[in-house]
Design a protein around this motif. Structure first.
Motif: not given
Length: 454
Positions: A260-266, A284-286, A304-308, A318-327
């Motif tokens: 989560d912190q890594i995703m915030a930085i990036l 994800t929701v987690m 937000e998405t389901a876990v995985g 689907d949205g053409g988004f550039s960044l995503g990930g999990e905790q």
């Protein structure tokens, strides 16, 4: 019969569930389902095969390659490589599909087989179902010159390293980094790419012997990395898992920096440079509520998405988004990769530290993690978790008390008879109290009658 494919391919105890016979049959089935397009055009389909360094990967890879080549598929054996490297090379080679043999962060006795489609994309459920349905049917059996050939993909690692270096906005001179490679697939390429980028590198967990993958090292065991960062006076540390699709970090004082912190930085860095598509991060929701609060204040929306990570990838496509990930440290840059890439993520973290002149600890302060507690309530009827009125009332009361300062998440397990109760709050005392109370309600309301449990 239970579905053979799980959330990330077919995984289980090597020579238990995952036998050489099953590996051969899966490869033959995949050859029919994934190799048909080029075969229909009169040319031989091509597949990339890679593995992590588990001992069982040797015989499983041999079985997979036998199944593919005997079905008329030309095989490029890439040897030991990270999962994201295999995905990249499938696209780079314009192969029809690929196979990664790994059980990721699991211990050495386990292994897995994961298929990728053309372009290095993960397979949708319906394609996995088609492969599973093909098992037991007559495989393709070409003869003479129509059988597939197996060749060593000799420059596979070099191609991947050149690709990674090409993602950096600047070099990393002046940084001292500790890399924990989990005695896994990144043991060769991760130290090489960081050193090639100009960083001073200290390496631990990079002596795979086939049996020590993830054993007390890597992203699931950060103790040795924390000690090494402090001991060597490093700027920060990076931890991969066995197949290097994850990345967690440790700051210069040995404090963990999670996904989560890594995703915030990036996300903040990409927004500042104008490269965060629609100012959206997919998570994800987690993910911790603190991430959503921090990014909301910066004008970034979380989808937000389901876990995985497969669900994160679907939403990103689907949205053409550039960044995503999990905790957990799966971070996906769609501009550079089709799956989570722990080496790429580590490089991008390093680029932010080098480019801003700030410490990782300072950058991680972009978000404040809210205290979080999760209780697994076992032996309950998880199918009623979303419909029981008593549970719903207890959740509503908890959410009313928490307001904007916390949240509640009830998540039935996908594999066990349990419900996960997670509560975030402004302080751990409140989180503990509310989570314990909700777990009690779930246990009482969803208890399986004794006569059915026996």
């Amino acid at each position: 019969m239970a579905r053979l494919f799980g959330t990330d391919g077919v995984r289980g105890l090597a020579n238990g569930l995952l036998t050489a016979e099953l590996a051969l049959q899966l490869a033959q089935a995949a050859a029919v389902v994934l190799g048909h397009e080029r075969a229909e055009n009169g040319t031989r389909p091509r597949a990339v095969v890679a593995r992590d360094p588990r001992a069982s990967g040797e015989f499983i890879a041999a079985a997979v390659e036998a199944g593919l080549s005997s079905s008329g598929i030309d095989v490029y054996d890439a040897g030991v490589l990270p999962t994201p490297a295999a995905a990249y090379l499938i696209a780079d080679l314009d192969a029809d599909f690929g196979v990664m043999i790994s059980a990721s962060h699991n211990p050495a006795p386990d292994n897995g087989i994961k298929f990728f489609a053309r372009g290095g994309q993960k397979l949708p459920d319906e394609v996995e179902d088609a492969i599973e349905a093909q098992l037991g049917k007559e495989p393709s059996r070409p003869v003479a010159g129509d059988v597939g050939r197996i060749q060593r993909f000799s420059d596979a690692e070099d191609r991947y390293i050149v690709h990674l270096l090409g993602t950096l906005p600047h070099r990393l001179e002046g940084l001292k980094v500790v890399l924990d490679c989990a005695n896994g697939a990144a043991s060769g390429c991760s130290p090489q790419v960081f050193a090639s980028a100009g960083a001073e590198v200290v390496v631990i967990g990079a002596e795979p012997d086939g049996l020590n993958i993830n054993d007390g090292v890597g992203s699931t065991h950060l103790g040795q990395l924390k000690e090494a960062v402090v001991k060597h006076g490093a700027d920060f540390g990076i931890a991969h898992d066995g197949d290097a699709d994850r990345c967690l970090a440790v700051d210069h004082e040995g404090n963990e920096v999670d996904g989560d912190q890594i995703m915030a930085i990036l996300a903040l860095a990409l927004k500042e440079s104008g490269k965060l598509k629609d100012d959206v991060l997919v998570a994800t929701v987690m993910s911790n509520l603190g991430l959503k609060i921090a990014l909301r204040d910066a004008g970034i929306t979380i989808r937000e998405t389901a876990v995985g990570d497969r669900y994160v990838l679907e939403a990103m496509r689907d949205g053409g988004f550039s960044l995503g990930g999990e905790q957990s440290g799966h971070v996906i840059f769609s501009d550079y990769a089709t799956t989570g890439d722990g080496v790429l993520t580590g490089l991008q973290i390093a680029a932010q530290v080098a480019g801003t002149g700030r410490t990782l600890q300072d950058l991680a302060r972009a978000m404040t993690k809210l205290p979080q507690l999760m209780i697994n309530v076992k032996g309950v009827d998880k199918s009623r978790a979303a419909t029981d009125e008593g549970v719903a009332a207890a959740v509503a009361a908890a959410e009313l008390e928490l307001g904007d300062t916390g949240r509640v998440l009830l998540r039935p397990s996908g594999t066990e008879a349990l419900v996960r109760v997670m509560v975030e709050a402004s302080d751990m005392e409140t989180a503990t109290r509310i989570c314990t109370e909700l777990a009690g309600v779930v246990e009482d309301r969803l208890a399986i009658p004794r006569e059915l449990a026996l």
